[in-house]
Design a protein around this motif. Sequence first.
Motif, short mmCIF file in Angstrom:
data_model
loop_
_atom_site.label_atom_id
_atom_site.label_comp_id
_atom_site.label_asym_id
_atom_site.label_seq_id
_atom_site.Cartn_x
_atom_site.Cartn_y
_atom_site.Cartn_z
N ASP A 36 18.29 -11.08 53.17
CA ASP A 36 17.36 -10.42 52.25
C ASP A 36 16.64 -9.27 52.95
O ASP A 36 16.46 -8.19 52.36
N LEU A 37 16.25 -9.48 54.19
CA LEU A 37 15.56 -8.42 54.94
C LEU A 37 16.51 -7.26 55.20
O LEU A 37 16.12 -6.09 55.10
N HIS A 38 17.75 -7.57 55.52
CA HIS A 38 18.75 -6.52 55.74
C HIS A 38 18.95 -5.68 54.47
O HIS A 38 18.97 -4.45 54.53
N THR A 39 19.04 -6.35 53.33
CA THR A 39 19.25 -5.63 52.07
C THR A 39 18.07 -4.72 51.76
O THR A 39 18.24 -3.60 51.25
N ALA A 40 16.86 -5.18 52.08
CA ALA A 40 15.66 -4.40 51.78
C ALA A 40 15.52 -3.18 52.68
O ALA A 40 15.10 -2.11 52.23
N LEU A 41 15.87 -3.34 53.95
CA LEU A 41 15.62 -2.28 54.93
C LEU A 41 16.84 -1.43 55.23
O LEU A 41 16.70 -0.30 55.71
N GLU A 42 18.02 -1.94 55.00
CA GLU A 42 19.24 -1.19 55.30
C GLU A 42 20.19 -1.20 54.10
O GLU A 42 21.34 -1.62 54.22
N PRO A 43 19.75 -0.73 52.96
CA PRO A 43 20.63 -0.76 51.78
C PRO A 43 21.84 0.13 52.00
O PRO A 43 21.74 1.24 52.51
N GLY A 44 23.00 -0.38 51.63
CA GLY A 44 24.22 0.41 51.74
C GLY A 44 24.83 0.43 53.12
O GLY A 44 25.87 1.06 53.32
N VAL A 45 24.20 -0.25 54.08
CA VAL A 45 24.70 -0.25 55.46
C VAL A 45 25.48 -1.55 55.69
O VAL A 45 25.08 -2.61 55.20
N PRO A 46 26.59 -1.51 56.43
CA PRO A 46 27.33 -2.75 56.69
C PRO A 46 26.44 -3.81 57.30
O PRO A 46 25.53 -3.51 58.08
N THR A 47 26.69 -5.05 56.95
CA THR A 47 25.86 -6.15 57.45
C THR A 47 26.04 -6.29 58.97
O THR A 47 27.07 -5.89 59.52
N PRO A 48 25.05 -6.88 59.64
CA PRO A 48 25.22 -7.12 61.08
C PRO A 48 26.46 -7.94 61.40
O PRO A 48 27.12 -7.73 62.42
N ARG A 49 26.82 -8.86 60.52
CA ARG A 49 28.01 -9.68 60.78
C ARG A 49 29.28 -8.83 60.70
O ARG A 49 30.22 -9.02 61.47
N ALA A 50 29.29 -7.86 59.78
CA ALA A 50 30.43 -6.95 59.72
C ALA A 50 30.49 -6.08 60.97
O ALA A 50 31.56 -5.77 61.49
N ARG A 51 29.31 -5.68 61.48
CA ARG A 51 29.28 -4.88 62.70
C ARG A 51 29.72 -5.71 63.91
O ARG A 51 30.34 -5.19 64.84
N LEU A 52 29.42 -7.01 63.90
CA LEU A 52 29.92 -7.88 64.97
C LEU A 52 31.44 -7.94 64.95
O LEU A 52 32.10 -7.98 66.00
N ASP A 53 32.02 -7.95 63.75
CA ASP A 53 33.49 -7.93 63.65
C ASP A 53 34.04 -6.64 64.25
O ASP A 53 35.12 -6.63 64.85
N LEU A 54 33.29 -5.54 64.09
CA LEU A 54 33.70 -4.27 64.70
C LEU A 54 33.67 -4.38 66.22
O LEU A 54 34.61 -3.94 66.90
N VAL A 55 32.60 -4.96 66.77
CA VAL A 55 32.50 -5.15 68.22
C VAL A 55 33.68 -5.98 68.71
O VAL A 55 34.32 -5.67 69.73
N ARG A 56 34.00 -7.02 67.96
CA ARG A 56 35.11 -7.91 68.35
C ARG A 56 36.44 -7.16 68.31
O ARG A 56 37.29 -7.32 69.20
N ALA A 57 36.63 -6.30 67.30
CA ALA A 57 37.87 -5.53 67.19
C ALA A 57 38.01 -4.55 68.35
O ALA A 57 39.10 -4.34 68.89
N LEU A 58 36.91 -3.94 68.75
CA LEU A 58 36.95 -3.01 69.88
C LEU A 58 37.26 -3.76 71.18
O LEU A 58 38.05 -3.28 72.00
N ALA A 59 36.64 -4.92 71.35
CA ALA A 59 36.92 -5.71 72.55
C ALA A 59 38.38 -6.14 72.58
O ALA A 59 39.03 -6.10 73.63
N ASP A 60 38.91 -6.55 71.43
CA ASP A 60 40.31 -6.98 71.36
C ASP A 60 41.26 -5.83 71.69
O ASP A 60 42.37 -6.05 72.17
N ALA A 61 40.82 -4.59 71.40
CA ALA A 61 41.65 -3.41 71.69
C ALA A 61 41.49 -2.93 73.13
O ALA A 61 42.07 -1.91 73.51
N GLY A 62 40.68 -3.65 73.91
CA GLY A 62 40.47 -3.27 75.30
C GLY A 62 39.50 -2.13 75.50
O GLY A 62 39.47 -1.50 76.56
N LEU A 63 38.70 -1.85 74.47
CA LEU A 63 37.72 -0.76 74.55
C LEU A 63 36.33 -1.33 74.84
O LEU A 63 35.97 -2.38 74.32
N PRO A 64 35.55 -0.63 75.65
CA PRO A 64 34.18 -1.10 75.92
C PRO A 64 33.29 -0.88 74.71
O PRO A 64 33.47 0.07 73.95
#
Length: 366
Positions: free
Chosen positions: A177-205
């Motif tokens: 709820d706090l994320h929706t109020a303060l960051e409307p239209g922005v990917p959720t932190p959990r989606a951004r964690l998936d991005l971090v994981r994808a970068l790590a899996d690709a061998g990128l820092p």
Amino acid sequence: MRFVHLVDPAIRRKCSVEGIAIKSDADLRVVSIESLDLELPMHDITTGTGDFIANGVISHNCFARRTHEWLEFDSGRDFDTQVVVKTNLGEVLRRELARPSWRREHVALGTNTDPYQRAEGRYRLMPDVIRALADSGTPFSILTKGTLLRRDVPLLADASHDVPLGLGVSMAIWDDDLHTALEPGVPTPRARLDLVRALADAGLPCGVFLAPVLPGLTDDEESLDAALAAIAAAGASGVTVIPLHLRPGAREWFMAWLRRARPELAPRYEHMYARRAYVSAEYRAWLAARVAPLLARHGLDRRSGGQARGADGAIATGVPGDEEVGFPAGSLPSGGMPAVRSEGGGGPPTGSGAPASEPAEQLELL
């Protein structure tokens, strides 16, 4: 200016140096002068520091929201709904990178406006930017909240063989709820964690900025522990913790929201940020003491790079892009590039002199 920012004296009348000429013994010289065939107000951006030196005169700059005013928009609804896209960005960038005077300094993208906003899905400008930087031998870094970066992971992996690069993802709010109020239209932190994981899996820092930590909203031990546990599990190469800062533009917007949504916290924020954009040294010390054992618990204190991972649990001041911020490991090109050049798209030309005929399109987000 560093002294004034650090001690924050109560009597302010002698603290202002705006408009005062600066003398220097540095070996500075003009490299080239080119006519733009038009007159423009001069701005030089050092994102987030609040003060910068342009042409020997100290001036003032505020963070992202207020930069929209340079485009004759307001920093409220216009910032939320109006996006100006420089559609020939790749062409101009390649021309600038080909200049004999270009010394292949580190270029930082995302320190003022996010290069992976939703408009990037339509215009696909970043692939050409990445290729242009890599082809020219220019080290670069990208800071984003946008999960659209996953589209360019193969391209970034190829670029990493040619130039040093760094990648950073910022996230802070774990309550939906706090994320929706303060960051409307922005990917959720959990989606951004998936991005971090994808970068790590690709061998990128990929370093993570746990930013901003919101006093009274996200600085409790449970929230911080959950965030740091998730960041460690995603394979981030480092983390830096940054408390909320409130500069003009962002301050008015945030305080208006706070008075509506959490009125009981408004007096505390008004006191904390009454005379400063940053939190006090006392709050930073308190937050550091809370964060340090959590970093150790999740093994993040053993990951090098950035002051927020020391045994003392130091907390960074400012925002990504400030020189004094401790950058998490992986968020800057390897080799420790000395200069960070902002490539934010929200401000005016910063010295390269983009032509007035530069193609641009304006989007309205409804």
